[in-house]
Motif scaffolding. Structure first.
Motif, PDB file in Angstrom:
ATOM      1  N   ALA A 286     -24.891   8.179 -23.855  1.00 54.11           N
ATOM      2  CA  ALA A 286     -24.268   6.853 -23.947  1.00 54.11           C
ATOM      3  C   ALA A 286     -24.335   6.283 -25.357  1.00 54.11           C
ATOM      4  O   ALA A 286     -23.638   5.308 -25.666  1.00 54.11           O
ATOM      5  CB  ALA A 286     -24.946   5.896 -22.969  1.00 54.11           C
ATOM      6  N   GLN A 287     -25.131   6.876 -26.209  1.00 57.33           N
ATOM      7  CA  GLN A 287     -25.298   6.370 -27.570  1.00 57.33           C
ATOM      8  C   GLN A 287     -24.213   6.957 -28.478  1.00 57.33           C
ATOM      9  O   GLN A 287     -24.439   7.873 -29.264  1.00 57.33           O
ATOM     10  CB  GLN A 287     -26.695   6.715 -28.095  1.00 57.33           C
ATOM     11  CG  GLN A 287     -27.811   6.076 -27.282  1.00 57.33           C
ATOM     12  CD  GLN A 287     -29.188   6.535 -27.715  1.00 57.33           C
ATOM     13  OE1 GLN A 287     -29.331   7.316 -28.645  1.00 57.33           O
ATOM     14  NE2 GLN A 287     -30.213   6.060 -27.030  1.00 57.33           N
ATOM     15  N   ILE A 288     -22.998   6.408 -28.337  1.00 50.92           N
ATOM     16  CA  ILE A 288     -21.873   6.899 -29.131  1.00 50.92           C
ATOM     17  C   ILE A 288     -21.848   6.221 -30.501  1.00 50.92           C
ATOM     18  O   ILE A 288     -22.470   5.176 -30.706  1.00 50.92           O
ATOM     19  CB  ILE A 288     -20.538   6.659 -28.394  1.00 50.92           C
ATOM     20  CG1 ILE A 288     -20.339   5.155 -28.147  1.00 50.92           C
ATOM     21  CG2 ILE A 288     -20.493   7.438 -27.105  1.00 50.92           C
ATOM     22  CD1 ILE A 288     -18.982   4.824 -27.562  1.00 50.92           C
ATOM     23  N   ASP A 289     -21.117   6.826 -31.401  1.00 52.38           N
ATOM     24  CA  ASP A 289     -20.998   6.301 -32.763  1.00 52.38           C
ATOM     25  C   ASP A 289     -19.576   5.753 -32.945  1.00 52.38           C
ATOM     26  O   ASP A 289     -18.595   6.477 -32.716  1.00 52.38           O
ATOM     27  CB  ASP A 289     -21.285   7.414 -33.773  1.00 52.38           C
ATOM     28  CG  ASP A 289     -21.264   6.903 -35.209  1.00 52.38           C
ATOM     29  OD1 ASP A 289     -21.714   5.763 -35.425  1.00 52.38           O
ATOM     30  OD2 ASP A 289     -20.792   7.635 -36.098  1.00 52.38           O
ATOM     31  N   ILE A 290     -19.472   4.477 -33.347  1.00 49.32           N
ATOM     32  CA  ILE A 290     -18.163   3.841 -33.544  1.00 49.32           C
ATOM     33  C   ILE A 290     -18.121   3.230 -34.941  1.00 49.32           C
ATOM     34  O   ILE A 290     -18.959   2.386 -35.290  1.00 49.32           O
ATOM     35  CB  ILE A 290     -17.902   2.751 -32.491  1.00 49.32           C
ATOM     36  CG1 ILE A 290     -17.899   3.368 -31.084  1.00 49.32           C
ATOM     37  CG2 ILE A 290     -16.572   2.056 -32.764  1.00 49.32           C
ATOM     38  CD1 ILE A 290     -17.743   2.350 -29.977  1.00 49.32           C
TER      39      ILE A 290
ATOM     40  N   VAL B  22      -8.683   1.193 -38.339  1.00 53.08           N
ATOM     41  CA  VAL B  22      -8.896   2.478 -37.658  1.00 53.08           C
ATOM     42  C   VAL B  22     -10.266   2.432 -36.974  1.00 53.08           C
ATOM     43  O   VAL B  22     -11.273   2.115 -37.614  1.00 53.08           O
ATOM     44  CB  VAL B  22      -8.847   3.669 -38.635  1.00 53.08           C
ATOM     45  CG1 VAL B  22      -9.014   4.977 -37.862  1.00 53.08           C
ATOM     46  CG2 VAL B  22      -7.547   3.660 -39.403  1.00 53.08           C
ATOM     47  N   VAL B  23     -10.281   2.778 -35.678  1.00 54.15           N
ATOM     48  CA  VAL B  23     -11.530   2.812 -34.898  1.00 54.15           C
ATOM     49  C   VAL B  23     -11.891   4.279 -34.655  1.00 54.15           C
ATOM     50  O   VAL B  23     -11.225   4.968 -33.873  1.00 54.15           O
ATOM     51  CB  VAL B  23     -11.376   2.068 -33.559  1.00 54.15           C
ATOM     52  CG1 VAL B  23     -12.678   2.135 -32.763  1.00 54.15           C
ATOM     53  CG2 VAL B  23     -10.974   0.620 -33.804  1.00 54.15           C
ATOM     54  N   TYR B  24     -12.897   4.770 -35.374  1.00 49.69           N
ATOM     55  CA  TYR B  24     -13.341   6.156 -35.230  1.00 49.69           C
ATOM     56  C   TYR B  24     -14.432   6.211 -34.148  1.00 49.69           C
ATOM     57  O   TYR B  24     -15.485   5.582 -34.295  1.00 49.69           O
ATOM     58  CB  TYR B  24     -13.893   6.687 -36.544  1.00 49.69           C
ATOM     59  CG  TYR B  24     -12.869   6.784 -37.656  1.00 49.69           C
ATOM     60  CD1 TYR B  24     -12.026   7.895 -37.766  1.00 49.69           C
ATOM     61  CD2 TYR B  24     -12.752   5.758 -38.594  1.00 49.69           C
ATOM     62  CE1 TYR B  24     -11.102   7.976 -38.785  1.00 49.69           C
ATOM     63  CE2 TYR B  24     -11.816   5.839 -39.621  1.00 49.69           C
ATOM     64  CZ  TYR B  24     -10.982   6.947 -39.711  1.00 49.69           C
ATOM     65  OH  TYR B  24     -10.062   7.034 -40.718  1.00 49.69           O
ATOM     66  N   VAL B  25     -14.180   6.976 -33.099  1.00 49.41           N
ATOM     67  CA  VAL B  25     -15.131   7.089 -31.980  1.00 49.41           C
ATOM     68  C   VAL B  25     -15.673   8.514 -31.931  1.00 49.41           C
ATOM     69  O   VAL B  25     -14.893   9.478 -31.937  1.00 49.41           O
ATOM     70  CB  VAL B  25     -14.472   6.742 -30.629  1.00 49.41           C
ATOM     71  CG1 VAL B  25     -15.510   6.768 -29.509  1.00 49.41           C
ATOM     72  CG2 VAL B  25     -13.805   5.369 -30.701  1.00 49.41           C
ATOM     73  N   THR B  26     -17.007   8.633 -31.877  1.00 46.53           N
ATOM     74  CA  THR B  26     -17.651   9.949 -31.776  1.00 46.53           C
ATOM     75  C   THR B  26     -18.621   9.939 -30.600  1.00 46.53           C
ATOM     76  O   THR B  26     -19.533   9.105 -30.547  1.00 46.53           O
ATOM     77  CB  THR B  26     -18.426  10.282 -33.067  1.00 46.53           C
ATOM     78  OG1 THR B  26     -17.539  10.222 -34.183  1.00 46.53           O
ATOM     79  CG2 THR B  26     -19.041  11.672 -32.965  1.00 46.53           C
TER      80      THR B  26
ATOM     81  N   LEU C 184     -18.073   0.081 -26.727  1.00 46.69           N
ATOM     82  CA  LEU C 184     -16.768   0.108 -27.392  1.00 46.69           C
ATOM     83  C   LEU C 184     -16.085  -1.255 -27.285  1.00 46.69           C
ATOM     84  O   LEU C 184     -15.507  -1.749 -28.270  1.00 46.69           O
ATOM     85  CB  LEU C 184     -15.893   1.199 -26.777  1.00 46.69           C
ATOM     86  CG  LEU C 184     -14.456   1.285 -27.313  1.00 46.69           C
ATOM     87  CD1 LEU C 184     -14.451   1.574 -28.813  1.00 46.69           C
ATOM     88  CD2 LEU C 184     -13.671   2.358 -26.561  1.00 46.69           C
ATOM     89  N   ARG C 185     -16.157  -1.870 -26.117  1.00 47.95           N
ATOM     90  CA  ARG C 185     -15.539  -3.196 -25.928  1.00 47.95           C
ATOM     91  C   ARG C 185     -16.126  -4.215 -26.921  1.00 47.95           C
ATOM     92  O   ARG C 185     -15.399  -5.015 -27.517  1.00 47.95           O
ATOM     93  CB  ARG C 185     -15.758  -3.677 -24.500  1.00 47.95           C
ATOM     94  CG  ARG C 185     -14.936  -2.958 -23.433  1.00 47.95           C
ATOM     95  CD  ARG C 185     -14.991  -3.735 -22.134  1.00 47.95           C
ATOM     96  NE  ARG C 185     -14.292  -3.066 -21.043  1.00 47.95           N
ATOM     97  CZ  ARG C 185     -14.900  -2.409 -20.061  1.00 47.95           C
ATOM     98  NH1 ARG C 185     -16.224  -2.335 -20.036  1.00 47.95           N
ATOM     99  NH2 ARG C 185     -14.201  -1.839 -19.099  1.00 47.95           N
ATOM    100  N   GLU C 186     -17.457  -4.183 -27.071  1.00 47.62           N
ATOM    101  CA  GLU C 186     -18.113  -5.129 -27.976  1.00 47.62           C
ATOM    102  C   GLU C 186     -17.703  -4.894 -29.427  1.00 47.62           C
ATOM    103  O   GLU C 186     -17.493  -5.843 -30.192  1.00 47.62           O
ATOM    104  CB  GLU C 186     -19.635  -5.020 -27.830  1.00 47.62           C
ATOM    105  CG  GLU C 186     -20.175  -5.520 -26.498  1.00 47.62           C
ATOM    106  CD  GLU C 186     -19.841  -6.985 -26.260  1.00 47.62           C
ATOM    107  OE1 GLU C 186     -19.996  -7.787 -27.211  1.00 47.62           O
ATOM    108  OE2 GLU C 186     -19.402  -7.319 -25.141  1.00 47.62           O
ATOM    109  N   LYS C 187     -17.574  -3.639 -29.810  1.00 44.05           N
ATOM    110  CA  LYS C 187     -17.187  -3.328 -31.192  1.00 44.05           C
ATOM    111  C   LYS C 187     -15.739  -3.766 -31.476  1.00 44.05           C
ATOM    112  O   LYS C 187     -15.423  -4.199 -32.587  1.00 44.05           O
ATOM    113  CB  LYS C 187     -17.332  -1.826 -31.456  1.00 44.05           C
ATOM    114  CG  LYS C 187     -18.775  -1.325 -31.436  1.00 44.05           C
ATOM    115  CD  LYS C 187     -19.572  -1.831 -32.624  1.00 44.05           C
ATOM    116  CE  LYS C 187     -19.169  -1.199 -33.922  1.00 44.05           C
ATOM    117  NZ  LYS C 187     -20.019  -1.607 -35.073  1.00 44.05           N
ATOM    118  N   LEU C 188     -14.880  -3.658 -30.477  1.00 44.80           N
ATOM    119  CA  LEU C 188     -13.477  -4.035 -30.671  1.00 44.80           C
ATOM    120  C   LEU C 188     -13.320  -5.532 -30.896  1.00 44.80           C
ATOM    121  O   LEU C 188     -12.328  -5.980 -31.499  1.00 44.80           O
ATOM    122  CB  LEU C 188     -12.636  -3.591 -29.464  1.00 44.80           C
ATOM    123  CG  LEU C 188     -12.444  -2.075 -29.299  1.00 44.80           C
ATOM    124  CD1 LEU C 188     -11.718  -1.765 -28.004  1.00 44.80           C
ATOM    125  CD2 LEU C 188     -11.683  -1.494 -30.487  1.00 44.80           C
TER     126      LEU C 188
END
Length: 538
Positions: free
Chosen positions: A412-416, A439-443, A454-458
Motif C-alpha cells: 500500500a506504500q506507493i510512490d506518487i 504530470v502525476v507519476y504513480v509507482t 492517491l486521492r489526497e495527493k491529487l
C-alpha cells in the motif's frame, strides 16, 4: 498423471546397469544405518511404540519411494509428526492415530490429484524456520521424561511442564547418565568416524550393550515384533462418525505437515542433485503411503531431509535406494529384534535431543537476527511460539496470515510524484500552453489500501489545472482502484478539466476497460507515453 509418472521412471532408469545397482544398494545400506535409530526413536516419541516406527519406515520406504516424485526422496517417521501424534494418542488412543493417518493420506492423495503441490511455495521461509524450531522444542521437551527418568501428567507439552512444578521433578541418575552419554557422544565423535558409522547408531549399540551386560535397571524399548503387521493396527469396526469428525482437525494438521515436510525436503534435495521433483506426484505417493500404513500398524510418514541427504551423499542413483533401505530395515528387525528390545529409552531420548537441536535452521535464524529483518523476526517468533502453544496447523496459518498482512501493508506504500510540465525539457518555445498541466507519476500497485493516498495527493493540484497520469510504474489495479480512477476521470471531465492516461501497462489498460472506461470519440485520452501526448499538445 500416470503417463507423467511413467515418463519419470523411464528417464530415471535409462541406462541403468550393474554399476548403478551396486551404488543404490550401498546407499540403501547407509541410509538404513541412519534411519534405524531414528525410526525407533520417533516411534516412541510419538506416543506409539518402537515397533510402529520400524513398520512405518519399512512400509513407507517401499511404497512411497516406489511412487515418489523424485528418486532421492526417503520417507519415514519424523520428529515433526511425533509432535502432533502425542496429543492424538493421549485423546483417542492408537486407533485414533491410525484413523487420522488414513484421513490425512486421503487428503494428500486428493491434493496431488488436483495439483496442489504449488501450495508449498506460498509459505514464507521465516514461517517455515519458526515452525521447524517450534517442532524442535516440542520434540526436546517431549523427551524430558525419558531423558531424566522423571514422570509428568497432561496431554500437551505445556501441561507436562506445569506438572513438574505441581508434582515435583525427580531424576533417575542411571537413566540421565545414559542420555547424557549419547548426547556427548553424538556431539564429540570425530566426523571421520561418523562418515563410516552414524553416531546415533553407534551410541545406541554401545548403550544397549552396556545395559545388557550390567543388567542396570532403566526403562527400555520393550519387545520388538518380527512381523510387518503390528498387533495394534487400524480397526475399522471401532470407527464411529463422531470419532472421524473429532479427528478431522488432527488429520488436516498431519496432511498439511506432511505436505510441507515432503515438498521442502524435495526442494532442498533437488538443489543438491540438480534433478527436479514433481510435487504433485510426491503428494500422490505420500497420500497412498499414508493410506496403507494404518492397516499395518504404522504412523504417519513424510519425506525426511536427513535421510534423503544421506542417500544423495552416499551415491543414490534411483528410487531403488529407498526400497533397499526399507529391506535392510526389515532384515534388521528379523535378525536383531531381541537385541533392540533392550535399547534404553534414555538413549533414544538423547538421539532425539541432538536431532531436535540440529533440525533448527541455524543459518537462516542467524541471518534474520544479524541483519535485523524485523518482519522476518516477527514471523519466525510468532510461528515458533504458536507451534509450541497451539495447534501446528494453526501456527502455519498464523505465520502465513501475518506475512500476507505485512505484504499488503507494504504494497500500500506507493510512490506518487507530481510535477509541472517543463517545456524546456523538450525544447518547447511556448510556456503558455503547458503552464496549467501537471504530470502525476504513480509507482506501485493501486488497490483498495493505496487509492486514498492517491486521492489526497491529487488535492494538491489546483482545480483549474489539467492532469496527465503516468502509470508506467503501476503493475496492476484492483476493482476499487479502477473504479476510483474512472469516477475521477468522469467527474473532472464534466467540470472541463482534461484528464490524460499515459504509459499504461496492458493489464492496467484492460482492467480500466473492464471497469467501464471508454475512449471518447472526439478526442484521444490514452497515450503510449507522456512525451507522445505533449508532442501532440504542442
Amino acid at each position: 498423471m500416470i503417463s507423467n509418472f511413467l515418463s519419470i521412471l523411464r528417464k530415471e532408469f535409462t541406462g541403468y546397469n550393474k554399476t548403478k545397482l551396486i551404488k543404490d544398494l550401498m546407499a540403501g545400506v547407509t541410509v538404513a544405518a541412519v534411519a534405524l535409530p531414528l525410526a525407533l526413536a520417533f516411534g516412541v516419541s510419538s506416543g506409539a511404540s518402537a515397533a510402529s516406527g520400524m513398520i512405518t519406515a519399512i512400509i513407507a520406504g517401499v511404497v512411497i519411494s516406489a511412487l515418489s516424485g523424485a528418486f532421492f526422496q526417503i520417507s519415514g517417521p519424523t520428529g515433526a509428526m511425533a509432535a502432533i501424534l502425542i496429543s492424538v494418542v493421549a485423546k483417542y488412543g492408537m486407533n485414533g492415530v491410525f484413523l487420522a493417518t488414513l484421513m490425512a493420506g486421503i487428503i494428500l492423495l486428493l491434493a496431488g490429484i488436483f495439483k496442489l503441490g504449488i501450495l508449498g511455495n506460498i509459505i514464507p521461509s521465516s514461517v517455515i524456520t519458526g515452525f521447524t524450531s517450534g517442532i524442535a522444542i516440542i520434540i526436546a521437551l517431549g523427551q524430558v521424561n525419558n531423558f531424566f527418568g522423571s514422570s509428568s501428567t497432561g496431554t500437551s507439552v505445556i501441561q507436562q511442564i506445569k506438572s513438574y512444578f505441581t508434582n515435583g521433578f525427580s531424576i533417575h541418575l542411571p537413566t540421565l547418565a545414559i542420555g547424557l552419554f549419547v548426547v556427548l557422544f553424538m556431539i564429540f565423535l570425530p566426523k571421520k568416524w561418523t562418515a563410516v558409522v552414524p553416531a546415533s547408531l553407534l551410541s545406541i549399540i554401545i548403550t544397549t550393550a552396556f545395559v545388557m551386560i550390567s543388567k542396570i535397571d532403566v526403562p527400555t524399548v520393550g519387545a520388538i515384533p518380527t512381523s510387518l503387521i503390528g498387533d495394534d493396527r487400524l480397526a475399522l469396526g471401532a470407527i464411529t462418525p463422531d470419532m472421524a469428525k473429532n479427528l478431522l482437525s488432527p488429520a488436516i494438521s498431519i496432511a498439511v505437515l506432511g505436505m510441507i515436510e515432503s515438498l521442502l525436503c524435495g526442494a532442498s534435495a533437488s538443489k543438491m542433485t540438480g534433478s527436479p521433483i514433481d510435487n504433485n506426484q510426491e503428494l500422490v505417493a505420500q497420500g497412498i503411503g499414508n493410506i496403507i500404513l494404518p492397516f499395518f500398524g504404522g504412523i504417519p510418514a513424510t519425506a525426511a531431509i536427513a535421510r534423503s541427504s544421506v542417500a544423495i551423499k552416499s551415491g543414490a542413483v534411483t528410487r531403488l535406494t529407498g526400497i533397499f533401505h526399507a529391506l535392510f530395515l526389515l532384515l534388521s528387525m528379523f535378525l536383531f529384534a531381541p537385541l533392540m528390545s533392550n535399547i534404553p529409552l534414555s538413549a533414544l531420548a538423547g538421539v532425539l535431543m541432538v536431532t531436535a537441536w540440529r533440525m533448527n535452521d541455524w543459518e537462516n535464524i542467524h541471518y534474520l537476527f544479524k541483519h535485523r529483518l524485523r518482519a522476518g523476526e516477527i514471523k519466525f517468533s510468532l510461528t515458533m511460539l504458536a507451534t509450541v502453544t497451539l495447534d501446528l496447523s494453526m501456527a502455519i496459518l498464523l505465520g502465513t496470515l501475518f506475512a500476507i498482512i505485512h505484504f499488503i501493508i507494504k504494497s500500500a506504500q506507493i510512490d506518487i510524484n507530481i510535477e509541472e510540465v517543463e517545456p524546456q525539457r523538450m525544447n518547447m518555445k511556448s510556456e503558455t500552453t503547458t503552464s496549467n498541466w501537471h504530470v502525476v507519476y504513480v509507482t506501485g500497485p493501486l488497490f483498495f489500501m493505496s487509492i486514498d493516498f492517491l486521492r489526497e495527493k491529487l488535492k494538491e493540484i489546483p482545480d483549474n489545472h489539467h492532469i496527465i497520469f503516468s502509470l508506467r510504474g503501476v503493475p496492476h489495479l484492483d476493482v476499487t482502484a479502477s473504479r476510483a480512477l474512472l469516477d475521477f476521470y468522469q467527474d473532472e471531465t464534466e467540470k472541463g478539466r482534461n484528464i490524460i492516461f499515459a504509459s499504461m501497462n496492458p493489464s492496467v489498460q484492460i482492467q480500466l476497460k473492464k471497469a467501464g472506461f471508454e475512449q471518447p470519440t472526439d478526442r484521444q485520452v490514452v497515450y503510449p507515453s507522456v512525451d507522445k501526448f505533449l508532442t501532440v499538445l504542442l
